[in-house]
Write a protein that holds these residues in place. Sequence first.
Motif, PDB file in Angstrom:
ATOM      1  N   SER A   1       0.840  -1.200   0.000  1.00 27.29           N
ATOM      2  CA  SER A   1       0.000   0.000   0.000  1.00 27.29           C
ATOM      3  C   SER A   1       0.874   1.248   0.000  1.00 27.29           C
ATOM      4  O   SER A   1       2.092   1.191   0.233  1.00 27.29           O
ATOM      5  N   ALA A   2       0.238   2.395  -0.258  1.00 26.03           N
ATOM      6  CA  ALA A   2       0.986   3.648  -0.288  1.00 26.03           C
ATOM      7  C   ALA A   2       1.589   3.968   1.076  1.00 26.03           C
ATOM      8  O   ALA A   2       2.717   4.475   1.173  1.00 26.03           O
ATOM      9  N   ASP A   3       0.866   3.645   2.148  1.00 26.52           N
ATOM     10  CA  ASP A   3       1.393   3.894   3.498  1.00 26.52           C
ATOM     11  C   ASP A   3       2.587   2.999   3.789  1.00 26.52           C
ATOM     12  O   ASP A   3       3.560   3.431   4.412  1.00 26.52           O
ATOM     13  N   ARG A   4       2.536   1.744   3.322  1.00 27.43           N
ATOM     14  CA  ARG A   4       3.667   0.831   3.540  1.00 27.43           C
ATOM     15  C   ARG A   4       4.886   1.285   2.733  1.00 27.43           C
ATOM     16  O   ARG A   4       6.027   1.209   3.226  1.00 27.43           O
ATOM     17  N   TRP A   5       4.669   1.746   1.515  1.00 25.20           N
ATOM     18  CA  TRP A   5       5.786   2.253   0.726  1.00 25.20           C
ATOM     19  C   TRP A   5       6.382   3.508   1.374  1.00 25.20           C
ATOM     20  O   TRP A   5       7.588   3.737   1.310  1.00 25.20           O
ATOM     21  N   TYR A   6       5.532   4.313   1.993  1.00 26.43           N
ATOM     22  CA  TYR A   6       6.031   5.509   2.662  1.00 26.43           C
ATOM     23  C   TYR A   6       6.950   5.131   3.831  1.00 26.43           C
ATOM     24  O   TYR A   6       7.960   5.805   4.080  1.00 26.43           O
ATOM     25  N   ARG A   7       6.611   4.058   4.522  1.00 29.11           N
ATOM     26  CA  ARG A   7       7.465   3.616   5.615  1.00 29.11           C
ATOM     27  C   ARG A   7       8.750   2.987   5.100  1.00 29.11           C
ATOM     28  O   ARG A   7       9.686   2.776   5.881  1.00 29.11           O
TER      29      ARG A   7
ATOM     30  N   LEU B   1      -1.982  -2.319  -9.019  1.00 30.58           N
ATOM     31  CA  LEU B   1      -1.975  -3.629  -9.649  1.00 30.58           C
ATOM     32  C   LEU B   1      -2.892  -4.612  -8.939  1.00 30.58           C
ATOM     33  O   LEU B   1      -3.265  -5.637  -9.516  1.00 30.58           O
ATOM     34  N   LYS B   2      -3.261  -4.302  -7.712  1.00 32.78           N
ATOM     35  CA  LYS B   2      -4.086  -5.220  -6.934  1.00 32.78           C
ATOM     36  C   LYS B   2      -4.759  -4.455  -5.823  1.00 32.78           C
ATOM     37  O   LYS B   2      -4.321  -3.360  -5.439  1.00 32.78           O
ATOM     38  N   HIS B   3      -5.854  -4.994  -5.305  1.00 31.34           N
ATOM     39  CA  HIS B   3      -6.565  -4.408  -4.170  1.00 31.34           C
ATOM     40  C   HIS B   3      -6.665  -5.450  -3.058  1.00 31.34           C
ATOM     41  O   HIS B   3      -6.939  -6.626  -3.320  1.00 31.34           O
ATOM     42  N   ALA B   4      -6.420  -4.998  -1.856  1.00 34.76           N
ATOM     43  CA  ALA B   4      -6.557  -5.847  -0.676  1.00 34.76           C
ATOM     44  C   ALA B   4      -7.732  -5.352   0.155  1.00 34.76           C
ATOM     45  O   ALA B   4      -7.974  -4.149   0.255  1.00 34.76           O
ATOM     46  N   THR B   5      -8.464  -6.293   0.725  1.00 35.04           N
ATOM     47  CA  THR B   5      -9.643  -5.960   1.525  1.00 35.04           C
ATOM     48  C   THR B   5      -9.272  -5.929   2.995  1.00 35.04           C
ATOM     49  O   THR B   5      -8.542  -6.790   3.492  1.00 35.04           O
ATOM     50  N   ASP B   6      -9.782  -4.923   3.696  1.00 36.74           N
ATOM     51  CA  ASP B   6      -9.569  -4.774   5.130  1.00 36.74           C
ATOM     52  C   ASP B   6     -10.903  -4.472   5.785  1.00 36.74           C
ATOM     53  O   ASP B   6     -11.743  -3.760   5.217  1.00 36.74           O
TER      54      ASP B   6
ATOM     55  N   THR C   1     -11.666  -2.658   8.364  1.00 33.69           N
ATOM     56  CA  THR C   1     -11.850  -1.266   8.786  1.00 33.69           C
ATOM     57  C   THR C   1     -11.610  -0.277   7.654  1.00 33.69           C
ATOM     58  O   THR C   1     -12.322   0.713   7.529  1.00 33.69           O
ATOM     59  N   LYS C   2     -10.606  -0.549   6.806  1.00 31.52           N
ATOM     60  CA  LYS C   2     -10.249   0.404   5.762  1.00 31.52           C
ATOM     61  C   LYS C   2     -10.888   0.110   4.417  1.00 31.52           C
ATOM     62  O   LYS C   2     -10.802   0.922   3.500  1.00 31.52           O
ATOM     63  N   GLY C   3     -11.501  -1.073   4.276  1.00 33.33           N
ATOM     64  CA  GLY C   3     -12.124  -1.418   2.997  1.00 33.33           C
ATOM     65  C   GLY C   3     -11.086  -1.874   1.978  1.00 33.33           C
ATOM     66  O   GLY C   3     -10.133  -2.584   2.310  1.00 33.33           O
ATOM     67  N   ASN C   4     -11.269  -1.484   0.719  1.00 29.21           N
ATOM     68  CA  ASN C   4     -10.337  -1.847  -0.337  1.00 29.21           C
ATOM     69  C   ASN C   4      -9.102  -0.948  -0.289  1.00 29.21           C
ATOM     70  O   ASN C   4      -9.216   0.274  -0.307  1.00 29.21           O
ATOM     71  N   ILE C   5      -7.943  -1.588  -0.239  1.00 28.10           N
ATOM     72  CA  ILE C   5      -6.674  -0.858  -0.171  1.00 28.10           C
ATOM     73  C   ILE C   5      -5.919  -1.102  -1.470  1.00 28.10           C
ATOM     74  O   ILE C   5      -5.626  -2.249  -1.806  1.00 28.10           O
TER      75      ILE C   5
END
Length: 623
Positions: free
Chosen positions: A458-464, A476-481, A483-487
Amino acid sequence: MSNEESGSEDENDWLDLDLGQPAAIERKTLFEEQPLNLDTEKSIQIDENVIREKKPAKKASLKITAADRKIRLQIHQMHLLCLTYHLCIRNSWCNDKVLKNLARFVPPGIKASLHCSPQKSQMIRNKSFHQALVALTEIWKRHFKIIRNGLRRPWYGALQNDTLGCEPVSKEDFLKAAKSLEGDRDMGCQLFVSLLRSLDIPARLVFSLQTLSFRFVGASAEGQSPQTSANFSQDSLEYLFSPNPSDVSPAAPKRRRTLKPTFSSSSPIRASPAVYEQQLIDSPKPVFWAEAFNTSMQKWVCIDPFGDASSVGKPSRFEPSSSDPLNQMAYVFAVDSHRYLKDVTRRYTSHYYRIMRNRLEIFPFGSDWLNSFLSKLKKPQEMYRDSDAIEDAELLRLEQAEGIPKNIQDLKDHPVFAIERHLRKNEVIDPKKSCGRISTKKGVEFVYPRKYVRLVFSADRWYRKGRIVKPGAQPLKHATDKTKGNIPLYAEDQTDIYTPKPVVADIVPKNAYGNIDLYTSNMLPYGAYHCTHEFAEKAAKLLEIDYARAVTSFDFHKRMSRPHYTGIVTSKKFKEALLQVAEGIEWIQEEENYKQNVKMGVQLWKRILSGLQIRQRIMEEYG
């Protein structure tokens, strides 16, 4: 009602009645007379203990932690080293000069066939050598007697019960076995290598290492062998000394028949295992075998001295089945008479990448660790010959010739091929250029090279990680969470290196929380200084300069993340002053601690002296 129906009802009654808890029979709520209560407003009270006893007990689930996996991995590495040392020791015993007397069993005709004249054609020499090896194995099987079990596949539960262990053998015992020609199958193979070397034939001792697995799969996760019953400690002797392993009673069913005893035709009293002759329960495939060098073909020929004659020179006959509980093939090492070791696993397995999941190469550090370990035992480069180059080329060809597995399970964690169903949440195939197909129950699925599998975050993980997503990049892909929904998830080439804002007018750029993100070194702003001194924040407050606490990571505990601070970030021009003040504060703090320790020491000495004075006065007055 028929007798059969009544019998079945009685059987159910017998099964439902539990005599294992006599405390429930003594309860007043069940058997003593109670006054009748007609108050309908009050709810009926039921003994909670009775309800708790009737509820089935929950099975304790096996919780596997990261520490457990690390422990098993270290056990696997240590066991691999120990078994390799065991192979080298046995190989050195095979070079003993006393064992040259084993050649007395070999007729002169076989000796001549093994050393055929070089003037004959290559085909005739190869055929003569092969026939001589077959005859030599038949002679050895007639003279050597197997009287006990050899090395077998270990299991954690079996090791705890010490039922599958082998007795230690010294070199004296090894030489005695060479005279008496009896022992286990492994010792017979090792003595056969000595026989080949006594006939001046280059021979190698081959060992399929039976290492403890680092995986938690099936019965091994519970420390039990699948060949034995659930209560291994009770049925292990019955299994080991039973003439037919299939006659061992199966595991007890979940529903126990507590009141109906059953009597077998045989006596329930078991004699000591020492009374009966121990039955040999070995795997049909060997653990130790030999390799003889065929000079006519410049190749190594595999030999099982206790196997079928058709297995000579057939490496595929040495691989055990995946369901064999007594033998597994993960590492196959061969040692020659000069004590040089070589990994020949690719020669004896038809699916090398299938067994790789049981090898250290599945880990990122595994290949380097194994290569560094084998480099200390393998033949030096200056001693390489043409035969060694031919063997290396053959092993490489066997590895490259292995195609796409036909089984879905073999494709899981395959180092060369991958399918979409086995991808992790942060993995994606790009570009989707398939290299084959495989038929499954769901239809035809495409197989892709493993090199096309890419990691996405995710963009937050790349920022870290010190990177930001490029503007306009499509995920390229979406992950479901929950609380956050589609990431949305992005690959590394869809990001750029993060460039922070510089320090302007000695003011450090901060985030919304008044801190500064410093997950990587490139996130440090231009003109800033990261001070990790213990008293850096106090020094900045005394100097009254602008600073920001550096957030370097997050600590996750009980599903909550907390920032982890490491030092502060200030303007680079305050570096010298900040360090001087921080060191001064540290010196003052050490002085205060020293004074406190002295003061506490004086108080303790005063207390001791007062106690001694009181003791002396009491002894003088009342002693």
